[in-house]
Scaffold this motif. Structure first.
Motif, PDB file in Angstrom:
ATOM      1  N   ASN A   1       0.832  -1.213   0.000  1.00 10.54           N
ATOM      2  CA  ASN A   1       0.000   0.000   0.000  1.00 10.54           C
ATOM      3  C   ASN A   1       0.866   1.261   0.000  1.00 10.54           C
ATOM      4  O   ASN A   1       0.567   2.246  -0.683  1.00 10.54           O
ATOM      5  N   TYR A   2       1.941   1.215   0.756  1.00 13.53           N
ATOM      6  CA  TYR A   2       2.846   2.367   0.849  1.00 13.53           C
ATOM      7  C   TYR A   2       3.502   2.647  -0.507  1.00 13.53           C
ATOM      8  O   TYR A   2       3.702   3.805  -0.884  1.00 13.53           O
ATOM      9  N   ASN A   3       3.816   1.547  -1.237  1.00 15.32           N
ATOM     10  CA  ASN A   3       4.475   1.679  -2.542  1.00 15.32           C
ATOM     11  C   ASN A   3       3.487   1.748  -3.709  1.00 15.32           C
ATOM     12  O   ASN A   3       3.886   1.693  -4.871  1.00 15.32           O
ATOM     13  N   ASN A   4       2.178   1.854  -3.367  1.00 15.07           N
ATOM     14  CA  ASN A   4       1.107   1.940  -4.388  1.00 15.07           C
ATOM     15  C   ASN A   4       1.094   0.745  -5.345  1.00 15.07           C
ATOM     16  O   ASN A   4       0.814   0.883  -6.540  1.00 15.07           O
ATOM     17  N   GLU A   5       1.417  -0.434  -4.820  1.00 17.79           N
ATOM     18  CA  GLU A   5       1.369  -1.656  -5.629  1.00 17.79           C
ATOM     19  C   GLU A   5      -0.072  -2.154  -5.718  1.00 17.79           C
ATOM     20  O   GLU A   5      -0.901  -1.874  -4.838  1.00 17.79           O
ATOM     21  N   THR A   6      -0.365  -2.899  -6.783  1.00 15.25           N
ATOM     22  CA  THR A   6      -1.697  -3.472  -6.949  1.00 15.25           C
ATOM     23  C   THR A   6      -1.825  -4.723  -6.099  1.00 15.25           C
ATOM     24  O   THR A   6      -1.039  -5.672  -6.216  1.00 15.25           O
ATOM     25  N   ILE A   7      -2.829  -4.730  -5.232  1.00 18.29           N
ATOM     26  CA  ILE A   7      -3.085  -5.904  -4.382  1.00 18.29           C
ATOM     27  C   ILE A   7      -4.337  -6.592  -4.898  1.00 18.29           C
ATOM     28  O   ILE A   7      -5.411  -5.995  -4.966  1.00 18.29           O
ATOM     29  N   ASN A   8      -4.183  -7.845  -5.294  1.00 14.41           N
ATOM     30  CA  ASN A   8      -5.304  -8.649  -5.766  1.00 14.41           C
ATOM     31  C   ASN A   8      -5.066 -10.108  -5.373  1.00 14.41           C
ATOM     32  O   ASN A   8      -4.136 -10.400  -4.607  1.00 14.41           O
ATOM     33  N   SER A   9      -5.874 -11.007  -5.895  1.00 12.46           N
ATOM     34  CA  SER A   9      -5.762 -12.423  -5.542  1.00 12.46           C
ATOM     35  C   SER A   9      -4.416 -12.998  -5.974  1.00 12.46           C
ATOM     36  O   SER A   9      -3.827 -13.825  -5.263  1.00 12.46           O
ATOM     37  N   GLU A  10      -3.933 -12.577  -7.167  1.00 12.82           N
ATOM     38  CA  GLU A  10      -2.647 -13.084  -7.652  1.00 12.82           C
ATOM     39  C   GLU A  10      -1.512 -12.610  -6.745  1.00 12.82           C
ATOM     40  O   GLU A  10      -0.574 -13.349  -6.451  1.00 12.82           O
ATOM     41  N   TRP A  11      -1.611 -11.359  -6.311  1.00 11.49           N
ATOM     42  CA  TRP A  11      -0.605 -10.816  -5.385  1.00 11.49           C
ATOM     43  C   TRP A  11      -0.603 -11.602  -4.081  1.00 11.49           C
ATOM     44  O   TRP A  11       0.469 -11.964  -3.566  1.00 11.49           O
ATOM     45  N   LEU A  12      -1.786 -11.882  -3.542  1.00 11.51           N
ATOM     46  CA  LEU A  12      -1.912 -12.641  -2.301  1.00 11.51           C
ATOM     47  C   LEU A  12      -1.336 -14.042  -2.469  1.00 11.51           C
ATOM     48  O   LEU A  12      -0.645 -14.556  -1.580  1.00 11.51           O
ATOM     49  N   SER A  13      -1.617 -14.661  -3.610  1.00 13.47           N
ATOM     50  CA  SER A  13      -1.110 -16.002  -3.884  1.00 13.47           C
ATOM     51  C   SER A  13       0.420 -16.014  -3.892  1.00 13.47           C
ATOM     52  O   SER A  13       1.053 -16.935  -3.364  1.00 13.47           O
ATOM     53  N   LYS A  14       1.015 -14.975  -4.475  1.00 15.09           N
ATOM     54  CA  LYS A  14       2.473 -14.890  -4.550  1.00 15.09           C
ATOM     55  C   LYS A  14       3.084 -14.748  -3.162  1.00 15.09           C
ATOM     56  O   LYS A  14       4.112 -15.381  -2.856  1.00 15.09           O
ATOM     57  N   VAL A  15       2.455 -13.956  -2.294  1.00 14.24           N
ATOM     58  CA  VAL A  15       2.951 -13.774  -0.928  1.00 14.24           C
ATOM     59  C   VAL A  15       2.956 -15.116  -0.187  1.00 14.24           C
ATOM     60  O   VAL A  15       3.907 -15.462   0.518  1.00 14.24           O
TER      61      VAL A  15
END
Length: 448
Positions: free
Chosen positions: A84-98
């Motif tokens: 959020n601080y770096n204005n990155e897109t957070i979505n399901s794919e992002w969550l999966s990668k984490v």
């Protein structure tokens, strides 16, 4: 504000379900993803979002799961705040990668050059490790040992103010780490040896993984530490004294004594012993699956064990913790007059200026003590093996203790070459007496 919750789509309590994660990134969106972790429906606590305590899950062991879920939650929250601080897109794919990065399923974003990082990955894959006997996974105690080893490494790094790379683990690291565990952590050499052995296993696994390790790790000098172990066993006369002891006025000691009697006549590890109940009895035999080795153990019920069960209205003793069992059987043995002076080691606890004992015990102190002071949770199992050795065939004893080789059994009960020679000597004495008796009978018969 970001929130993370875990849940399962539980329909049938007896079926296995995947644990899902739900991320609510404030007003920016809600995302769901599978963690890949699984659990039996009835073993999941919806309110706490975690596995139920071990006592309520029977043979199922969720130690690794209880350890990982809070860490995964913290990692997702930390990553969300940073994204959020770096204005990155957070979505399901992002969550999966984490999630994939956290579990080491994606090596692209993980650098295993650091010892602690690879050690953590090694612990993650322990449930899928295939042992020499073909069994997949390891016991809870093994996982705990590696987790503790990792924690010791991290504490050592904090003291040195440095993160060590795998290639930097050499003989100097070996010496400094042992010194840290001995002088700072106040551990005995045998405990230190366990951590060194775990460290070496992790490094060898890293080499198999394709990582470069220091050649000094594979030298003979990079070895585990050890010192003489002193332990006591209870002979049959002492066991009879304990069995016949009147503890009517102290129910908690009576209960601990009953567990001790069951222990000396089953040889069960304390992790198995204190879990036994009526469901483990089948046609006058005690049957259970060893928590450590996963072996099935079957042995007949000794008459003293049956007496304990009968006196307890047909039931096993009440459940108690390992610590209380360890403390109370010392009191039981003291009341039974188990006072033979033996060499051994006891924990010496440090006192503060206010004369209060500290929680952390200091190094064990070797000396001579009354035997009752040296009795511990392991005494019953060692007594079983020692009392039956030389009386029953070794394979029979091994089938009850779960040792896979005779060498392991002999090392466990500390039988030396001299001990075996004494067994031979006793056998030959009996043979000589038998021969003399037969000769005497022949002479008498001839005279008649």
């Amino acid at each position: 504000m970001a929130k993370v919750n875990f849940y399962i789509n539980k329909k049938n309590p007896d079926k296995e379900y995947t644990i899902n994660v739900f991320l609510q990134n404030g007003r920016k969106g809600k995302f769901k993803k599978s963690t890949g972790l699984k659990i039996i429906g009835k073993h999941w606590d919806d309110l706490k979002q975690a596995p139920l305590p071990e006592s309520k899950t029977g043979e199922r062991n969720y130690y690794q799961l209880r350890r990982k879920l809070p860490k995964l939650k913290a990692k997702i929250l930390e990553s969300t705040i940073e994204a959020n601080y770096n204005n990155e897109t957070i979505n399901s794919e992002w969550l999966s990668k984490v999630i994939e990065v956290f579990f080491g399923r994606s090596s692209a974003d993980i650098d295993f050059i650091y010892l602690s990082d690879y050690a953590n990955h090694f612990i993650d894959i322990l449930p899928y490790r295939i042992q020499k006997n073909g069994v997949t996974g390891v016991s809870e105690s093994t996982v705990k040992l590696y987790v503790t080893t990792l924690n010791k490494i991290i504490e050592f790094e904090k003291l040195k103010r440095k993160r060590f790379k795998i290639e930097e683990v050499n003989l100097k690291f070996h010496t400094d780490f042992i010194q840290f565990l001995s002088k700072v952590q106040k551990l005995n050499l045998n405990t230190i040896g366990k951590y060194i052995k775990c460290l070496k296993t992790i490094l060898k696994n890293a080499k198999q993984y394709g990582l470069k390790i220091n050649k000094e790790v594979e030298s003979d000098a990079f070895r585990s530490t050890k010192e003489d172990i002193y332990f006591v066993t209870l002979n049959t006369d002492e066991i009879d004294k304990i069995f016949n002891l009147d503890l009517t006025n102290t129910p908690y000691l009576d209960n601990a004594r009953n567990w001790l009697i069951i222990g000396v006549w089953t040889g069960a590890r304390v992790s198995d012993l204190l879990k036994l109940d009526n469901s483990n009895i089948n046609n006058n035999f005690i049957e259970y699956k060893s928590q450590k080795t996963k072996q099935k153990i079957i042995l007949p019920i000794h008459w003293q064990v049956q007496s304990v069960i009968d006196r307890n209205e047909g039931n096993f003793p009440h459940k108690i913790s390992n610590q209380r069992y360890n403390d109370w059987i010392k009191e039981v043995c003291k009341l039974a007059g188990i006072n033979e002076v033996c060499k051994g080691s006891v924990f010496i606890t440090k006192k503060t200026k206010s004369n209060k004992k500290e929680k952390t015990p200091q190094r064990k102190k070797v000396g001579t003590y009354p035997k009752w002071k040296l009795v511990s949770t392991h005494t019953a199992r060692r007594s079983f093996a020692t009392n039956h050795y030389g009386v029953l065939p070794t394979p029979v004893i091994m089938s009850a203790t779960g040792h896979t080789t005779e060498r392991m059994l002999l090392a466990y009960i500390r039988k030396t070459a001299k001990d075996n020679a004494l067994v031979f000597q006793e056998f030959w004495k009996k043979e000589k007496m038998k021969q003399q008796k037969e000769t005497k009978l022949k002479v008498i018969k001839t005279a008649n």
